[in-house]
Design an enzyme around this catalytic site. Sequence first.
Site, PDB file in Angstrom:
ATOM      1  N   GLU A  90     -12.660 -23.745 -14.920  1.00 39.15           N
ATOM      2  CA  GLU A  90     -13.501 -23.671 -16.124  1.00 39.15           C
ATOM      3  C   GLU A  90     -14.191 -24.991 -16.440  1.00 39.15           C
ATOM      4  O   GLU A  90     -15.304 -25.014 -16.970  1.00 39.15           O
ATOM      5  CB  GLU A  90     -12.662 -23.231 -17.326  1.00 39.15           C
ATOM      6  CG  GLU A  90     -12.317 -21.746 -17.353  1.00 39.15           C
ATOM      7  CD  GLU A  90     -11.031 -21.415 -16.590  1.00 39.15           C
ATOM      8  OE1 GLU A  90     -10.575 -22.249 -15.771  1.00 39.15           O
ATOM      9  OE2 GLU A  90     -10.483 -20.323 -16.811  1.00 39.15           O
ATOM     10  N   GLY A  96      -9.972 -17.059 -15.694  1.00 45.86           N
ATOM     11  CA  GLY A  96      -9.304 -15.970 -16.402  1.00 45.86           C
ATOM     12  C   GLY A  96      -8.491 -15.087 -15.468  1.00 45.86           C
ATOM     13  O   GLY A  96      -7.489 -14.491 -15.870  1.00 45.86           O
ATOM     14  N   ALA A 156     -13.232 -14.778 -15.803  1.00 47.72           N
ATOM     15  CA  ALA A 156     -13.970 -13.995 -16.788  1.00 47.72           C
ATOM     16  C   ALA A 156     -15.362 -13.749 -16.215  1.00 47.72           C
ATOM     17  O   ALA A 156     -15.806 -14.461 -15.319  1.00 47.72           O
ATOM     18  CB  ALA A 156     -14.053 -14.769 -18.094  1.00 47.72           C
ATOM     19  N   GLU A 206      -5.359 -16.906 -14.983  1.00 43.19           N
ATOM     20  CA  GLU A 206      -4.647 -16.874 -16.267  1.00 43.19           C
ATOM     21  C   GLU A 206      -3.950 -15.529 -16.458  1.00 43.19           C
ATOM     22  O   GLU A 206      -2.847 -15.456 -16.998  1.00 43.19           O
ATOM     23  CB  GLU A 206      -5.619 -17.141 -17.420  1.00 43.19           C
ATOM     24  CG  GLU A 206      -6.115 -18.582 -17.438  1.00 43.19           C
ATOM     25  CD  GLU A 206      -7.175 -18.811 -18.502  1.00 43.19           C
ATOM     26  OE1 GLU A 206      -8.319 -18.370 -18.280  1.00 43.19           O
ATOM     27  OE2 GLU A 206      -6.857 -19.416 -19.538  1.00 43.19           O
TER      28      GLU A 206
HETATM   29  C1  3H9 Z   1     -13.266 -18.105 -17.271  1.00 48.03           C
HETATM   30  O1  3H9 Z   1     -12.581 -17.459 -16.553  1.00 48.03           O
HETATM   31  C2  3H9 Z   1     -13.013 -18.307 -18.742  1.00 48.03           C
HETATM   32  C3  3H9 Z   1     -11.606 -17.984 -19.132  1.00 48.03           C
HETATM   33  O2  3H9 Z   1     -10.752 -19.086 -18.950  1.00 48.03           O
HETATM   34  C4  3H9 Z   1     -11.529 -17.693 -20.605  1.00 48.03           C
HETATM   35  C5  3H9 Z   1     -12.008 -16.394 -21.054  1.00 48.03           C
HETATM   36  C6  3H9 Z   1     -11.732 -16.124 -22.512  1.00 48.03           C
HETATM   37  N1  3H9 Z   1     -18.675 -14.040 -13.390  1.00 48.03           N
HETATM   38  O3  3H9 Z   1     -20.354 -17.846  -5.524  1.00 48.03           O
HETATM   39  P1  3H9 Z   1     -20.803 -16.630  -4.800  1.00 48.03           P
HETATM   40  C7  3H9 Z   1     -21.201 -13.918  -8.915  1.00 48.03           C
HETATM   41  S1  3H9 Z   1     -14.675 -18.846 -16.687  1.00 48.03           S
HETATM   42  C8  3H9 Z   1     -19.813 -13.429 -13.074  1.00 48.03           C
HETATM   43  O4  3H9 Z   1     -22.155 -16.638  -4.190  1.00 48.03           O
HETATM   44  P2  3H9 Z   1     -18.735 -17.085  -2.854  1.00 48.03           P
HETATM   45  C9  3H9 Z   1     -22.169 -14.983  -8.449  1.00 48.03           C
HETATM   46  O5  3H9 Z   1     -23.066 -15.318  -9.481  1.00 48.03           O
HETATM   47  C10 3H9 Z   1     -14.797 -18.317 -15.006  1.00 48.03           C
HETATM   48  N2  3H9 Z   1     -20.379 -13.498 -11.851  1.00 48.03           N
HETATM   49  O6  3H9 Z   1     -19.727 -16.184  -3.694  1.00 48.03           O
HETATM   50  C11 3H9 Z   1     -22.832 -14.302  -7.286  1.00 48.03           C
HETATM   51  O7  3H9 Z   1     -23.806 -13.403  -7.797  1.00 48.03           O
HETATM   52  P3  3H9 Z   1     -25.151 -13.128  -6.991  1.00 48.03           P
HETATM   53  C12 3H9 Z   1     -13.926 -19.084 -14.127  1.00 48.03           C
HETATM   54  C13 3H9 Z   1     -19.758 -14.227 -10.925  1.00 48.03           C
HETATM   55  O8  3H9 Z   1     -18.022 -16.166  -1.946  1.00 48.03           O
HETATM   56  C14 3H9 Z   1     -21.705 -13.467  -6.684  1.00 48.03           C
HETATM   57  O9  3H9 Z   1     -20.716 -13.328  -7.721  1.00 48.03           O
HETATM   58  N3  3H9 Z   1     -14.200 -18.735 -12.756  1.00 48.03           N
HETATM   59  C15 3H9 Z   1     -18.570 -14.905 -11.194  1.00 48.03           C
HETATM   60  O10 3H9 Z   1     -19.454 -18.249  -2.298  1.00 48.03           O
HETATM   61  C16 3H9 Z   1     -21.058 -14.127  -5.495  1.00 48.03           C
HETATM   62  O11 3H9 Z   1     -20.666 -15.438  -5.833  1.00 48.03           O
HETATM   63  C17 3H9 Z   1     -15.080 -19.403 -12.009  1.00 48.03           C
HETATM   64  O12 3H9 Z   1     -15.679 -20.360 -12.458  1.00 48.03           O
HETATM   65  C18 3H9 Z   1     -18.018 -14.794 -12.496  1.00 48.03           C
HETATM   66  N4  3H9 Z   1     -16.869 -15.399 -12.834  1.00 48.03           N
HETATM   67  O13 3H9 Z   1     -17.703 -17.680  -3.902  1.00 48.03           O
HETATM   68  C19 3H9 Z   1     -15.266 -18.915 -10.609  1.00 48.03           C
HETATM   69  N5  3H9 Z   1     -18.173 -15.549 -10.075  1.00 48.03           N
HETATM   70  O14 3H9 Z   1     -24.716 -12.596  -5.664  1.00 48.03           O
HETATM   71  C20 3H9 Z   1     -16.725 -18.845 -10.296  1.00 48.03           C
HETATM   72  C21 3H9 Z   1     -19.097 -15.269  -9.141  1.00 48.03           C
HETATM   73  O15 3H9 Z   1     -25.879 -12.180  -7.865  1.00 48.03           O
HETATM   74  N6  3H9 Z   1     -17.000 -18.282  -8.993  1.00 48.03           N
HETATM   75  N7  3H9 Z   1     -20.055 -14.475  -9.634  1.00 48.03           N
HETATM   76  O16 3H9 Z   1     -25.817 -14.469  -6.883  1.00 48.03           O
HETATM   77  C22 3H9 Z   1     -16.821 -18.961  -7.846  1.00 48.03           C
HETATM   78  O17 3H9 Z   1     -16.354 -20.068  -7.804  1.00 48.03           O
HETATM   79  C23 3H9 Z   1     -17.274 -18.282  -6.588  1.00 48.03           C
HETATM   80  O18 3H9 Z   1     -18.186 -17.297  -6.965  1.00 48.03           O
HETATM   81  C24 3H9 Z   1     -16.171 -17.624  -5.737  1.00 48.03           C
HETATM   82  C25 3H9 Z   1     -16.840 -16.842  -4.581  1.00 48.03           C
HETATM   83  C26 3H9 Z   1     -15.288 -18.731  -5.158  1.00 48.03           C
HETATM   84  C27 3H9 Z   1     -15.353 -16.678  -6.538  1.00 48.03           C
END
Ligand code: 3H9
Length: 682
Positions: A125, A102, A63, A105
Amino acid sequence: MGDTGQFSIENGIGIIMIDSPPVNALGHAVRQALAAGFDGFAADDAVRAIVVLCAGRTFFAGADITEFGKPFAQPDFDALFSRIDASAKPVVAALHGTALGGGFELALACHYRVAVASARVGLPEVHLGLLPGAGGTQRLPRIVGADSALDLMTSGRAIPAAQAHALGLIDAIVAEGELRAGAIAFAQDLVAAGKPLVCARDREDKLAADRQRPDLFDTFRQKNARAFRGFRAPESIVCAVEAAVTLPFEEGLARERTLFEALMASTESAAQRHMFFAEREASKIPDIPKSVPTLPIASVGVIGAGTMGGGIAMCFLNIGIPVTLVELRQEALDRGIAVIRRNYEGSAKKGRMTAEQVEQRMALLTPALSLDALARADLVIEAVFESMAVKQDIFGTLDRLCKPGAILASNTSFLDLNTIAAATTRPEWVVGMHFFSPANVMRLLEVVRGAHTAADVVATAMELGRRIGKVSVLAGVCHGFIANRLMEPYMKRGDLLAMAGPSPAEIDKALFDYGFAMGPFQMVDLVGLDVIGRDNAERTLSGDLVALGRLGQKSGGGFYDYDENRRAVPSPVAAQVIAELGRAKDIAPAGPLTADAIVARLLYPVVNAGARILEEGIALRASDIDVAAILGYNWPVYTGGPMFWADTIGLETLVEGLRTMGIEPAPLLVRTAQAGGRLSAL
Ligand code: 3H9
């Protein structure tokens, strides 16, 4: 839809391609594009099956976290997934990169999933203080059973495609680089073979077995009680999976939603989401844009083979960078190398690396007895004991023998980097790289920018921190930089409070219950009283105890005595030392205190130190201080770190509390409180 979604039909397969950089988070525009794709293909007779895939570096990473805090605009996740449930045509998710939260999911709601081998999937999450709130807690157990579902969701771990395949989460692995073609071929085969629409929601096989195990959940809770302590999300995940096992799908889904909303409104989740963005924000330095090129680092020299130097060396060996480790005496060098080997062999025993990887890492390590061996190193990190004279001497020598363009770093934790740099003719190449013990484990790296440190040297040190798996935080020069200066009052106030009445055990319990792994006195006993209180000119508790030979656990006692099982028990000798020094210093008794009051006595002064660090420009932003405390001192992440926590307490309360303790609040703290502002947003 703009460019977010592209729809095409190939050989009867409808393809929804989403392109929403950087990580294809499932924000509003993406959900709209997906809904449009599903609706269009549902109505199109030329389409026999649907493939969902993403452009760029990853499948949906979850999400969109920036949308949290308000209700999801329509179509929400439910609305999207009900389109899949209602589809008469098979929907195939095609995964690459990291399919998370998400995003994963959504894949679980699809009828089939294919992935390239390099893909990873997970439900992280829990790290945001949440549970998978888009049906994940109900669908995952139906596919893999409750045990694996609990493990994956409470750890938040992402697993490689092969493992997901073995668990039945992925139906087929397709050739790397050929995801689109592979997914289309897979969908065509489904259609040709007339395969059924497999909906996780309808599956019963795994749950039937779990229903026969009534103690499953309590056993899991007990086994993980220590790891889950203080966090809210893990228990909610367990409750949601319990609902999956015991309730019909729709009711389980409703339960998941209630639990998700409660978590979303919790301070714990707000704190952990703050930390998510804080870690990423820390890498941004306003006057050093990302366009500043970093310098290539292909070889590293480390001076000092003690605990620190050895840990630092391991950080680089771990990513394949050769390290020359320098010590003065052969014996100390041998000991340092042996410890590194023992650490790696320990990891191999636990299955974290292979015996071959141990040897590969050790082969990258060159022991040396003279600084001359560092003449060709791209980066040298000095990690000898804290003596300015010794450090100046070393940097003077490095200046003479290191090649031009070598970065000269000091791991000093308190000393003035500018004075160290002044021992060289190239202060622009001198930077602080301050690791936290054990350096190969703790995730904080403070990069200290001296008065003359060049921008590209700072940028290189920051980036190198990221490469070795740390979060780099930029600090200015002052005594103790960010983390150590921040936490200095914690120890001092603990001592003062003990002299005012509460026992070390009472104080430790209050801080343990707050969320620290141990209280200040247990920590000092573990690290060694002689190590912590070394430079103090005035009389201290540690000093007085050391004078009696009480150095902590290593000498059989410090603030506590230790029984034959190394369990801490209150020490009458320590109690006497504390009472005596309290009298000598004329410390007024505090009277009975609640646990909250004890916590306030130790932690309000920390917040105050944080405010001073911020107003002096030592830290760039408040959230950097939170990152430093959480990753450098194991401050409990679900409080968000000292600055975020201060906001949850209320800054007025804090200012008043400090004044009651006779501590002058930092002007920044007073100003922010008066303006009704938030400290953590500064
Ligand atoms: C969820 O899904 C809830 C659902 O179950 C329910 C819904 C009803 N959203 O980490 P990076 C941004 S909760 C918005 O440096 P990497 C991040 O802030 C979500 N922004 O890259 C950064 O911005 P900036 C569950 C996001 O290659 C840029 O993307 N998912 C999100 O080292 C690059 O990120 C997670 O918890 C997001 N979801 O790693 C996954 N994700 O450049 C969270 C990233 O402006 N994300 N951004 O600073 C990660 O673990 C890592 O970002 C990922 C890439 C592995 C994807």
